[in-house]
Design an enzyme around this catalytic site. Sequence first.
Site: not given
Length: 358
Positions: A53-55, A96, A204, A245, A255-256
Amino acid sequence: MSPPNTSETLRWVGDAEGYLVLIDQARLPMELVELECRDAQTVWEAIRELKVRGAPAIGLAAAYGVCLGLQSMRDRDAAAFHARLQDVTDFLASSRPTAVNLFWALERMKTVVDRHRHERSAARLHDALFTEARFLHDEDRATCHAIGRHGADRLPDGAGVLTHCNAGGLAASEYGTALSVLFTAQDQGKRLHVFVDETRPLLQGARLTAWELVRRRLPATLICDSMAAQVMREGRVQVVITGADRIAANGDTANKIGTYSVAVLAHAHQIPFYVAAPCSTFDLSLAGGDGIPIEQRAPEEITHGFGRQTAPDGIQVYNPAFDVTPARYITGIITERGVIAPVTADNVARLVADRQAP
Ligand code: MRU
């Protein structure tokens, strides 16, 4: 002794007919376990289940996933290869929706094959895909280090820095994005103290950022998301820095979930709020943040976090995985090309426009 680098989030084993190995991020911090991916389906599931995960890391995993998905086509004809490429890229794109790096990387892979459209050998087309995936990976390493170099000046010696989610080496290559700024400043000898939002609901921050900072021996304190305001009010935070993201043409940034509230809090306390992201995280096809697709995730992530029920059966749940911070709350966007500040559509276009075409 210098602190250890973060582990390799993704690595490829062998030649074009080899396989991908990922750190299974869903099992950190208790277990550092690797996951072998030998087909596109396993990569899709790893992205969907946040094992990777993470862009930027999602984009790289997808690029390698394309290589895996086309391995069985090496001795087929070019037409069959092209048809499968479309199927595999469509499939991986469905994993996603929010991180634009996923779609950007898949476009880069398709463009390589377009460039070789007169090539009749499927094996050579596949080799070209593999070369591009390796190139994207190397490019990401360099990009992350460049982001760190451009951003480190923004962190005064002795600063308290708050971050949200994980934008470190686990989310990209080596130093990551937001954490690259911190690691680079640390390498320069600056003394920093990092406040890590735990980042509900999937933690996270607590599981991944805290893990990276402990390994780097960078002084850090874990806080619940709801404590950020108090920590700011106590004067412990001089800078906020997060990843992204997807960034629209006007600088609005997805973003998150929870990033937006941190940005508003930073604004209220007159603390600079920076976003660190590569140019591949910009989506100039969107004028503003309203057009950014926000992933909705399963209610169980909130009602049964990590397998333990914490809410009654029958309660309704809303679980958007990302939010959008309006550009007006962002002091600057730190990219591999320099810092966009103030964050305006003109300044965004000036820095990233030519980077969008694959
Ligand atoms: O749901 P996640 O863990 O993939 O969300 C990740 C983030 O929001 C990161 O901050 C972002 O992708 C930047 S990673 C360099």
